[in-house]
Design an enzyme around this catalytic site. Structure first.
Site, PDB file in Angstrom:
ATOM      1  N   ASP A  44      -3.549 105.857  51.036  1.00 41.73           N
ATOM      2  CA  ASP A  44      -3.776 105.842  52.304  1.00 41.73           C
ATOM      3  C   ASP A  44      -3.430 104.488  53.173  1.00 41.73           C
ATOM      4  O   ASP A  44      -2.935 104.862  54.113  1.00 41.73           O
ATOM      5  CB  ASP A  44      -5.537 106.707  52.861  1.00 41.73           C
ATOM      6  CG  ASP A  44      -5.270 106.953  54.276  1.00 41.73           C
ATOM      7  OD1 ASP A  44      -4.000 107.228  54.509  1.00 41.73           O
ATOM      8  OD2 ASP A  44      -6.197 106.237  54.403  1.00 41.73           O
ATOM      9  N   GLU A 112      -1.218 110.924  47.964  1.00 37.62           N
ATOM     10  CA  GLU A 112      -1.313 109.423  49.283  1.00 37.62           C
ATOM     11  C   GLU A 112      -1.717 108.865  47.450  1.00 37.62           C
ATOM     12  O   GLU A 112      -1.901 107.752  47.399  1.00 37.62           O
ATOM     13  CB  GLU A 112      -2.675 110.030  49.847  1.00 37.62           C
ATOM     14  CG  GLU A 112      -2.469 109.344  50.997  1.00 37.62           C
ATOM     15  CD  GLU A 112      -3.698 109.984  52.320  1.00 37.62           C
ATOM     16  OE1 GLU A 112      -3.697 109.567  52.918  1.00 37.62           O
ATOM     17  OE2 GLU A 112      -4.527 110.979  51.827  1.00 37.62           O
TER      18      GLU A 112
END
Length: 213
Positions: A44, A112
């Site tokens: 992320d 992610e």
């Protein structure tokens, strides 16, 4: 992983771990349940940095607000889920298949985690190349994205300020499912309800309410 990311892994274990959702995580000898959550956390941050880096260089004369808005559109949950489906992550993610709804909400998280795995395995520059060449350029029309202003909440707030009206956003209910929440938001102008919206986050519900107002 070669087909999905165009990468020949040096550490295949990282990529295997990136595909394991916590719903099927097994406890290892150290008592720690191994899943992709730590890689998702790392990915992320790296994804956000890579997109920010790319936009900063692509738009040298745009201000911080513009760059933040475009980055948000590129890496929001809806966009990440779409990208994950496009590149085939649905074919490799491992999760509890008894919950049919789960795949729809974990694909972006798995993407992610894969970004995190690429970063650890190949370094930042190779990871950024994956983000730009495999995610942004094939599936996002940046010119169209720049022209489209989908921030309805900002629009209605600006309108209210111009007109001297009081505007409020309020979450009026939260429904809790087994693996998700549904928020209901209401926007009022001078105390009068103007629109009600729904979404799986407060932000999405408020945007939907603003769109309907």
């Amino acid at each position: 992983m070669q087909n999905i990311a165009g990468i020949s892994p040096s550490n295949i274990e990282l990529y295997r771990l990136a595909t394991i959702h916590s719903s099927i995580a097994q406890e290892g000898g150290n008592g720690f349940k191994e899943s992709n959550e730590r890689l998702e956390y790392l990915g992320d941050a790296i994804l956000g940095a890579a997109v920010a880096d790319y936009l900063f260089k692509k738009f040298p004369y745009k201000n911080e607000g513009f760059l933040t808005e475009i980055r948000s559109r590129l890496v929001n949950r809806e966009s990440l889920n779409m990208l994950a489906r496009k590149i085939g992550i649905a074919n490799i993610v491992q999760y509890d298949k008894k919950n049919a709804h789960l795949q729809q909400v974990i694909l972006g998280n798995t993407l992610e985690a894969i970004v995190g795995a690429i970063y650890l395995d190949k370094g930042y520059l190779r990871c950024k190349k994956f983000v730009v060449d495999k995610l942004i350029n094939p599936y996002h029309d940046l010119d169209a994205l720049v022209k489209a202003n989908s921030n309805y909440k900002s629009k209605i707030i600006e309108w209210a300020q111009r007109e001297g009206k009081e505007i409020r956003f309020e979450i009026i209910s939260i429904k809790k499912g087994k693996n998700h929440k549904e928020f209901t938001a209401q926007v009022t102008v001078n105390g009068e309800p103007m629109g009600t919206g729904f979404g799986n986050s407060k932000k999405k519900a408020e945007q939907d309410a603003a769109f309907k107002a």
